[in-house]
Design an enzyme around this catalytic site. Structure first.
Site, PDB file in Angstrom:
ATOM      1  N   HIS A   1       1.824   8.016   3.440  1.00  0.00           N
ATOM      2  CA  HIS A   1       0.662   8.894   3.492  1.00  0.00           C
ATOM      3  C   HIS A   1       0.805   9.776   4.738  1.00  0.00           C
ATOM      4  O   HIS A   1       0.669   9.291   5.858  1.00  0.00           O
ATOM      5  CB  HIS A   1      -0.621   8.064   3.541  1.00  0.00           C
ATOM      6  CG  HIS A   1      -0.866   7.313   2.270  1.00  0.00           C
ATOM      7  ND1 HIS A   1      -1.437   6.064   2.218  1.00  0.00           N
ATOM      8  CD2 HIS A   1      -0.593   7.667   0.985  1.00  0.00           C
ATOM      9  CE1 HIS A   1      -1.512   5.683   0.949  1.00  0.00           C
ATOM     10  NE2 HIS A   1      -1.007   6.632   0.190  1.00  0.00           N
TER      11      HIS A   1
ATOM     12  N   GLU B   1      -1.409   9.919   7.989  1.00  0.00           N
ATOM     13  CA  GLU B   1      -1.560   8.726   8.832  1.00  0.00           C
ATOM     14  C   GLU B   1      -0.501   8.764   9.942  1.00  0.00           C
ATOM     15  O   GLU B   1       0.444   7.980   9.974  1.00  0.00           O
ATOM     16  CB  GLU B   1      -1.485   7.482   7.941  1.00  0.00           C
ATOM     17  CG  GLU B   1      -2.638   7.485   6.927  1.00  0.00           C
ATOM     18  CD  GLU B   1      -2.458   6.536   5.750  1.00  0.00           C
ATOM     19  OE1 GLU B   1      -1.538   5.704   5.761  1.00  0.00           O
ATOM     20  OE2 GLU B   1      -3.266   6.641   4.799  1.00  0.00           O
TER      21      GLU B   1
ATOM     22  N   HIS C   1       0.743   2.006   7.834  1.00  0.00           N
ATOM     23  CA  HIS C   1      -0.288   2.979   7.417  1.00  0.00           C
ATOM     24  C   HIS C   1      -1.399   3.100   8.466  1.00  0.00           C
ATOM     25  O   HIS C   1      -1.399   2.413   9.487  1.00  0.00           O
ATOM     26  CB  HIS C   1      -0.931   2.515   6.101  1.00  0.00           C
ATOM     27  CG  HIS C   1      -0.058   2.689   4.908  1.00  0.00           C
ATOM     28  ND1 HIS C   1      -0.285   3.636   3.942  1.00  0.00           N
ATOM     29  CD2 HIS C   1       1.060   2.017   4.529  1.00  0.00           C
ATOM     30  CE1 HIS C   1       0.648   3.545   3.015  1.00  0.00           C
ATOM     31  NE2 HIS C   1       1.487   2.568   3.342  1.00  0.00           N
TER      32      HIS C   1
ATOM     33  N   GLU D   1      -2.229  -1.769   8.572  1.00  0.00           N
ATOM     34  CA  GLU D   1      -3.192  -0.674   8.724  1.00  0.00           C
ATOM     35  C   GLU D   1      -3.624  -0.584  10.185  1.00  0.00           C
ATOM     36  O   GLU D   1      -3.964  -1.593  10.801  1.00  0.00           O
ATOM     37  CB  GLU D   1      -4.433  -0.923   7.852  1.00  0.00           C
ATOM     38  CG  GLU D   1      -4.153  -0.997   6.355  1.00  0.00           C
ATOM     39  CD  GLU D   1      -3.923   0.362   5.703  1.00  0.00           C
ATOM     40  OE1 GLU D   1      -4.127   1.390   6.387  1.00  0.00           O
ATOM     41  OE2 GLU D   1      -3.524   0.386   4.521  1.00  0.00           O
TER      42      GLU D   1
HETATM   43 ZN   LIG Z   1      -1.998   4.848   3.806  1.00  0.00          ZN
END
Ligand SMILES: [Zn+2]
Length: 414
Positions: A206, A209, A299, A375
């Site tokens: 992504h 990010e 992420h 994350e």
């Molecule tokens: Zn992500």
């Protein structure tokens, strides 16, 4: 250029934002900006957006008057809960409010205390503290998080990574825009290791990010440090494969979640297509060549102000062995770095209900190995907030470094 004389641009690597207008109201200047859409993503049924990164110039034309930049379509973004607001008070998501990032030198990124989400718009005001930080500078950059452009990534690859005797950089394919897809192969330079484990670390599926790239920089710097005993112990047992930039096109184009064709790469792992998601197509092919004993996919999360792991509990192949390896990795990670925690995270899937198009789940199923999604917050670590910087580039790097301690702890059991 706006009629007031202020300048606006997002025409650079990783830029995003379109100027709507500039108004004078109640003795202050209000600049209205729209965040641009990613291309439409079929599997998500929408065009994503949330990443912003732009420059406002000719600040001297303000003559000391306050400036508020308003993202007028913030409420239409992919994760409006990430902006904060009253509704989130008392929830884990509301434990640290979102504050926008700003910089004058594009290296040091501070947080704007006067960031407010009101009626679907994000208001970012250059308050007195920000004015002091700006000094006599005539331009300021705003961003969702400290950016890490494709160009900066290439500098890191050509400098830090390519110069190390531990590395070989392999080009395994190309993106739709024609960027190279690169895997860094990191080996013990002293000789051959008997039956090495294959460990994979990937980031920036992504592209919005950017914390994942700062994490990668810390991770690679420590892994390649010839004097680091943890890195060297790990490389006496494993070959480490690293894809620091999974989505070069999305990063350069200033997207939140997709590649050039609108593919959400972290929904492409069940059946990646060379003409739609070549980034995943080529990396997965390489993983099948090398084998995979552990993987981490890095992420950022828009809403939760914590660092956490999303694990493979929902996979059909989830087992006591994988549960124990994941638990040991996470506990060692927390011991090595208190910015990582085990209390807050996503709801845990029931076994057999996981989305197998997501990278970590697809790889766990294919290789029967522990594969985790890490994350990090856009906002801050609510357990140890930093008033000036929020969740910062330096802490991302430290968290990347500490993942080596956790990996070393489990490597012999893989
Ligand atoms: Zn992500």
């Amino acid at each position: 250029m706006a009629s007031t004389g202020l300048g606006f641009s997002s025409c650079f690597d990783s830029g995003n934002g379109t100027l709507q207008n500039v108004e004078e109201a109640d003795g202050k200047t209000v600049m209205k900006v729209l965040i641009k859409d990613d291309p439409y993503t079929e599997v998500d049924g929408r065009a994503h957006k949330m990443w912003f990164h732009f420059k406002v110039s000719n600040l001297q034309t303000l003559k000391g008057k306050p400036l508020t930049v308003v993202l007028t379509n913030a409420g239409d973004c992919s994760y409006p809960g990430g902006w904060g607001g009253e509704a989130l008070k008392g929830t884990p998501e509301g434990a640290a409010p979102y504050r926008a990032c700003f910089s004058v030198d594009r290296t040091n990124w501070l947080r704007l205390d006067d960031t407010k989400y009101v009626d679907g718009a994000l208001h970012m005001t250059l308050d007195a503290k920000a004015q002091t930080a700006l000094g006599s500078q005539n331009s300021v950059y705003f961003a969702y998080f400290a950016p890490y452009s494709q160009e900066l990534h290439m500098e890191t690859m050509a400098g830090l990574v390519a110069q190390s005797p531990k590395t070989e950089i392999k080009t395994i394919g190309q993106t739709l825009d024609g960027a190279d897809m690169e895997v860094v192969v990191v080996k013990n330079p002293e000789g051959v290791v008997e039956n090495p484990k294959s460990l994979w670390f990937i980031a920036r599926q992504h592209p919005g990010e950017s914390m994942a790239s700062w994490w990668m920089e810390g991770f690679l710097r420590r892994l390649l440090d010839p004097a680091d005993p943890v890195a060297n112990a790990l490389l006496s047992k494993a070959v480490v494969y690293v894809v620091p930039m999974m989505n070069p096109d999305g990063a350069k184009r200033g997207y939140l979640r997709t590649n050039a064709a609108g593919a959400n790469l972290n929904r492409e792992w069940a059946n990646p297509k060379e003409d739609y998601s070549p980034e995943v197509f080529w990396v997965l092919k390489e993983m099948h060549k090398t084998g995979l004993d552990l993987a981490l996919d890095v992420h950022g999360d828009e809403a939760l102000p914590f660092n956490f792991i999303s694990g493979g509990e929902g996979c059909p192949r989830w087992s006591d062995r994988l549960a124990s390896l994941q638990k040991e990795f996470c506990e060692a990670y927390q011991d090595a770095n208190p910015d990582f925690q085990l209390v807050h995270g996503y709801p845990i899937d029931e076994k057999g209900t996981a989305n197998l198009a997501i990278c970590s789940n697809a790889l766990l199923e294919a290789f029967d190995a522990p594969v985790m999604t890490l994350e990090m917050p856009f906002k801050d670590n609510a357990n140890a907030p930093d008033k000036a910087m929020g969740w910062s580039t330096d802490r991302c790097k430290k968290l990347g470094e500490s993942s080596l301690d956790a990996t070393l702890k489990v490597v012999e059991k893989l």
